[in-house]
Write a protein that holds these residues in place. Structure first.
Motif, mmCIF file in Angstrom:
data_model
loop_
_atom_site.group_PDB
_atom_site.id
_atom_site.type_symbol
_atom_site.label_atom_id
_atom_site.label_comp_id
_atom_site.label_asym_id
_atom_site.label_seq_id
_atom_site.Cartn_x
_atom_site.Cartn_y
_atom_site.Cartn_z
ATOM 1 N N TRP A 59 -1.291 -2.657 -8.226
ATOM 2 C CA TRP A 59 -0.010 -1.928 -7.365
ATOM 3 C C TRP A 59 -0.463 -0.719 -8.029
ATOM 4 O O TRP A 59 -0.220 0.584 -7.261
ATOM 5 C CB TRP A 59 1.274 -2.611 -7.399
ATOM 6 C CG TRP A 59 2.234 -3.486 -6.669
ATOM 7 C CD1 TRP A 59 2.213 -5.308 -7.804
ATOM 8 C CD2 TRP A 59 1.731 -4.098 -5.288
ATOM 9 N NE1 TRP A 59 1.972 -6.181 -6.602
ATOM 10 C CE2 TRP A 59 1.986 -6.059 -5.464
ATOM 11 C CE3 TRP A 59 0.922 -3.754 -4.713
ATOM 12 C CZ2 TRP A 59 1.739 -6.125 -4.207
ATOM 13 C CZ3 TRP A 59 1.297 -3.953 -3.080
ATOM 14 C CH2 TRP A 59 2.162 -5.116 -2.865
ATOM 15 N N SER A 64 -5.497 1.115 -5.763
ATOM 16 C CA SER A 64 -4.876 1.205 -4.922
ATOM 17 C C SER A 64 -4.151 1.880 -3.716
ATOM 18 O O SER A 64 -3.405 1.372 -3.540
ATOM 19 C CB SER A 64 -3.540 0.709 -5.833
ATOM 20 O OG SER A 64 -3.108 1.286 -6.644
ATOM 21 N N ALA A 67 -0.660 1.896 -1.846
ATOM 22 C CA ALA A 67 -0.053 -0.175 -1.635
ATOM 23 C C ALA A 67 1.427 -0.079 -1.726
ATOM 24 O O ALA A 67 1.918 -0.720 -0.815
ATOM 25 C CB ALA A 67 -0.871 -0.744 -2.811
ATOM 26 N N LEU A 161 -6.179 -2.524 -1.378
ATOM 27 C CA LEU A 161 -5.235 -3.423 -1.241
ATOM 28 C C LEU A 161 -3.821 -2.785 -0.241
ATOM 29 O O LEU A 161 -2.984 -3.388 0.480
ATOM 30 C CB LEU A 161 -4.221 -3.278 -2.614
ATOM 31 C CG LEU A 161 -3.287 -3.801 -3.017
ATOM 32 C CD1 LEU A 161 -3.004 -5.156 -2.266
ATOM 33 C CD2 LEU A 161 -2.977 -3.701 -3.944
ATOM 34 N N ALA A 162 -4.125 -1.199 0.241
ATOM 35 C CA ALA A 162 -2.681 -0.139 0.871
ATOM 36 C C ALA A 162 -3.326 -0.811 1.938
ATOM 37 O O ALA A 162 -2.228 -1.064 3.116
ATOM 38 C CB ALA A 162 -3.564 1.233 0.635
#
Length: 440
Positions: A59, A64, A67, A161-162
């Protein structure tokens, strides 16, 4: 699959599993109004996930992006999923994010684990059978909560990931867009809100991921071919009539083979209502013209003399008759049918009746689905190399190289760009499902 009972997992237990000592005082995770029982197996899986990646952050990694705040926003609006936001410790996540941004390594580690914990809980709560009467012909196509390690590995493998979080990548794109419409209040009145909620539940049973699959939506009278999470082709279809016995059911199954030169076995009600009166009027001439045979039984079929049947009794409903139409230009199945064997006798098929494809409503079949262009569909299923018929032998079976999932759904609210398109509730499922949800 590891069973995961949603529960508050002590962060210290997870960190201990990683073999890493916390640099600060023990962290007590605030329990919510609906406190959850800890699940050691999920705690162990999360620890194993981080151990396998050498403790690398998910995270708060450099790539990332946003996210973490995107997940907070998603959990804060979990009511759009018909879930309770209080179950996901949104306040605790917000504080943990602020602490992690302070630069304290221990605070960042605690935040990392807390975000993974709540993410796993939310994903698993989202992925379940909506229990709205879907026929799961193949049990692998029934939605079920993934294990914690599956949840985290899928997130870690996402290119962004976001984007994965914002687009709800663990659910079907239709689900994600319907949910966004609900969370953003893109509805005009309570009735429209309820329709969005009903369709969101149906969309739970649609697939996530990037595989090849087919979605058939009778309210829109269309079939969609998906690859890599997007529609690559679509066509018009004729689905079942609105009367109860002819509706196309909601069903998840694997298309396993195509049958070339198919027979058409007339349903008993169609044989009595539509075919038998013509036999009474024209006798053998009608049967020969349309290519119908009369069979002795379903189990051990033998062709019998049609004049041995009391056709008046069939029309009156006192007797039943088994009628089969031979392959040919008049056959109701056309040149091919696409089979996902099921107890309901439902399949996709070609049709010689082009006028029904041109009809605006296109709800005129007996439950099966007639295709606008069966040959084009076959080319897609067989990756550009469709099978060809060999001689005149009926029911020539050709297996697909790989079975392709088909989802017969019922969506009366469908995302289209940034808006939602609504269709008539021809089968009355919105009304029935709305009453069912109200009693839960």
């Amino acid at each position: 699959m590891v069973k995961f009972t949603r529960g508050r997992m002590p962060l210290r237990n997870i960190v201990a599993g990683l073999g890493i000592a916390l640099a600060a005082a023990p962290v007590t995770v605030a329990t919510t109004a609906s406190a959850r029982t800890a699940d050691p197996s999920a705690s162990s899986e999360i620890a194993n996930f981080y151990r396998a990646r050498g403790g690398a952050s998910l995270w708060f990694a450099p790539n990332s992006g946003n996210a973490a705040p995107a997940l907070i926003q998603l959990l804060a609006t979990a009511q759009a999923d018909r879930l309770n936001p209080k179950n996901y410790n949104v306040r605790g996540l917000t504080r943990a994010l602020a602490d992690a941004r302070s630069g304290n390594p221990a605070a960042r580690q605690r935040a990392e684990l807390l975000f993974s914990q709540e993410f796993v809980s939310y994903v698993r709560d989202s992925r379940h059978d909506p229990q709205i009467g879907i026929v799961y012909v193949d049990r692998e196509l029934k939605p079920a909560p993934p294990s914690a390690i599956e949840v985290l590995n899928s997130a870690a493998q996402a290119p962004s990931l976001a984007d994965y979080v914002q687009q709800i990548g663990w659910m079907n794109p239709i689900y994600a867009k319907l949910r966004q419409a609900i969370a953003s209040r893109l509805y005009r009145n309570p009735a429209q809100y309820q329709v969005l909620q009903l369709n969101l539940e149906r969309a739970r049973a649609l697939p996530a991921g990037n595989g090849r699959y087919v979605i058939v939506n009778p309210p829109a009278a269309r079939l969609y071919m998906y690859e890599d999470g997007r529609v690559v082709d679509s066509m018009r279809v004729v689905a079942g009539r609105p009367d109860l016995i002819a509706q196309t059911p909601m069903m998840n199954a694997f298309i396993r083979y195509v049958a070339l030169n198919p027979y058409w076995h007339a349903p008993e009600d169609i044989a009595a209502r539509k075919l038998a009166p013509n036999v009474l009027k024209r006798g053998r001439a009608y049967l020969n013209e349309k290519g119908y045979e009369i069979l002795s039984s379903w189990d051990n079929p033998k062709v019998i003399d049609p004049m041995s049947v009391d056709w008046k009794a069939v029309v009156a409903g006192r007797e039943k008759v088994i009628m089969r139409q031979k392959p040919g230009p008049a056959n109701s199945m056309g040149k091919m049918k696409f089979m996902f064997p099921n107890g309901q006798g439902i399949w996709l098929h070609d049709t010689p009746e082009r006028e029904k494809i041109e009809d605006a409503g296109r709800l005129e079949s007996n439950g099966c689905v007639r295709l606008e262009d069966a040959a084009r569909f076959a080319r897609w299923l067989f990756n550009g190399h469709p099978p060809s018929v060999k001689g005149a032998r009926p029911e020539q079976k050709v297996n697909l190289p790989v079975p392709v999932p088909v989802y017969l759904t019922y969506l009366t609210a469908v995302p289209s760009g940034s808006s939602i398109v609504y269709f008539d509730d021809f089968y009355g499922k919105d009304r029935a499902q709305g009453r069912q949800m109200a009693t839960r």
